[in-house]
Design an enzyme around this catalytic site. Sequence first.
Site: not given
Length: 568
Positions: A73, A142, A208, A210, A429, A435, A478
């Site tokens: 990514r 992120r 994470k 964001k 997603c 995944c 997601c």
Amino acid sequence: MTDKFPDAEIIKRQSDYLRGTVAEGLDDLATGAISDDDTKLTKFHGTYLQDDRDLRDERRRQKLEPLYMFMVRLRLPGGVLTPQQWLGLDAIADECANHTLRLTTRQTFQFHGVFKPRMRTFMQRVNALGLDTKGACGDDNRNVIANVNPHHSDLHAEIHRLSTEISERLMWRSGAYAEIWLGEERVHSLGGDEEEEPFYRHYYLPRKFKIALAIPPENDCDVLANDIGLIAIVEDGRLAGFNVAVGGGMGLTYGNAATYPRLAEEAGFVPAEQIVDACVAIAAIQRDHGCRTDRSHARFKYTLDDHGMDWFLERFAEYHGTPMAAAREYRFSHNGDRFGWVEGENGNRHLTLMIQSGRIADTENYRLRTALREIAELHSGEFRVTCNQNLMIANVTPEQQARIQAIIDRHGLDDGSHSTPLARNAMSCVAFPTCGLAMAESERYLPGLVEALDALMAGHGLAETPINVRVTGCPNGCARPYLAEIGLSGKAIDKYNLYLGGDERGQRMNRLYRENIDTATILAILDPLLGRYAAEREAGEGFGDFLVRAGIVDAERPPEVFHIAYSA
């Protein structure tokens, strides 16, 4: 001391600033995988080890290891790239990946099917384009996302500049990236945190983190779904600053009622010239005070719920050096993309294309990749990835518009006019086959679901009515399903949880309505609700707002409503 930490926390602390043994693992071609410890570290480098789950059973029967591969990514603040970068990424898809590009809900690209021997080549090709993958995954900041506003050209440029500055300030600094992927020699001595990671230190963030920037009245980035949501306040045509909302996040864990999605809560106002420093201060608060002993409780939303807003505002004034001012007024009206051609303030045109589930590929009947490559070869503006998996061809000069439109027409690309309103507002997603967290299909499930829902809606005279539908293959969220008017999250093969009652502005989450049901049951539940909506809705009323007003679902969203199915 480290015995109280989970493995992931110990591994990053002992990783020598994200080096681990990743380089050695990449050199070992006896397996397509890397070690479990290094798999946790490569997330910081923007890549996940995956395997083709469609082939697992067959390869097991053949006594072969799973078909391991990597998803990679990019870090792409604000989702903006040049035509030259587009052409470079398109070439990488053939040279190193599975011949497709995927636009994500965080406004960037994912590449799938990158096998271990191609990983260094992949990273070097990306680096040659002036791009990188730092922090696209992992316990760090992120990709910073932002409104893709086609009307306000100058304001969009300023928002993009700020998103890039925030991303650069909160990007990890270790030399590990250049050493592992680009072949550079280690130049740092063992100087510790101040030399290697002056902000993150050797322990990085608890989980994470964001950040999103929105320009009201548009909320196409679902700004309140982020740890930091920056809401632009424009006064007299000038960006005065941002209302700052904190503590949003989408994920939950089935069966663990202490986990839940949460909307960011408005904390106050910060002037535009201070906003980058303010974001660094807020991330530092989470770095120093977030939970590190329980990863299911380590997101910033739980830090805020544990300590409260008053505590946060005190810490912010301490870390930032200046307290927040009172929040200013704004209004959101819409959280989807605007399709087709529009003209910006600078006289240039912008075209938003609908890209189903963000997948850019060539098929026998739809040469989407080829068409976008042809556009990039003549386009002099830029491309902008939207937060809803669509694509804007931005800053098209009036002289180029006809040539680009001719490519659109020749290949039959969808400017929104080829899709129903439901399809244009649907997201998913990836889920299967790549995944490792997927419990049910998502990207491959969405087209059939949209077709079935379109048929129901047409039967009730709702064919031209937009309803927001989002599907994920697991509860991590997601595709931001908990903000949808109709949200589905995978529970098992062919089984989903159904969530209802989000709004069309991204300011109210939905709630669990029915649990662990198949498609036939989903459609049977929605059919009479759509019928009531068609017969009883008020002028301009969205489906989610109707469900709340009619008492079909309640309006309150305490944490338990995401785990206990609704009963009237």
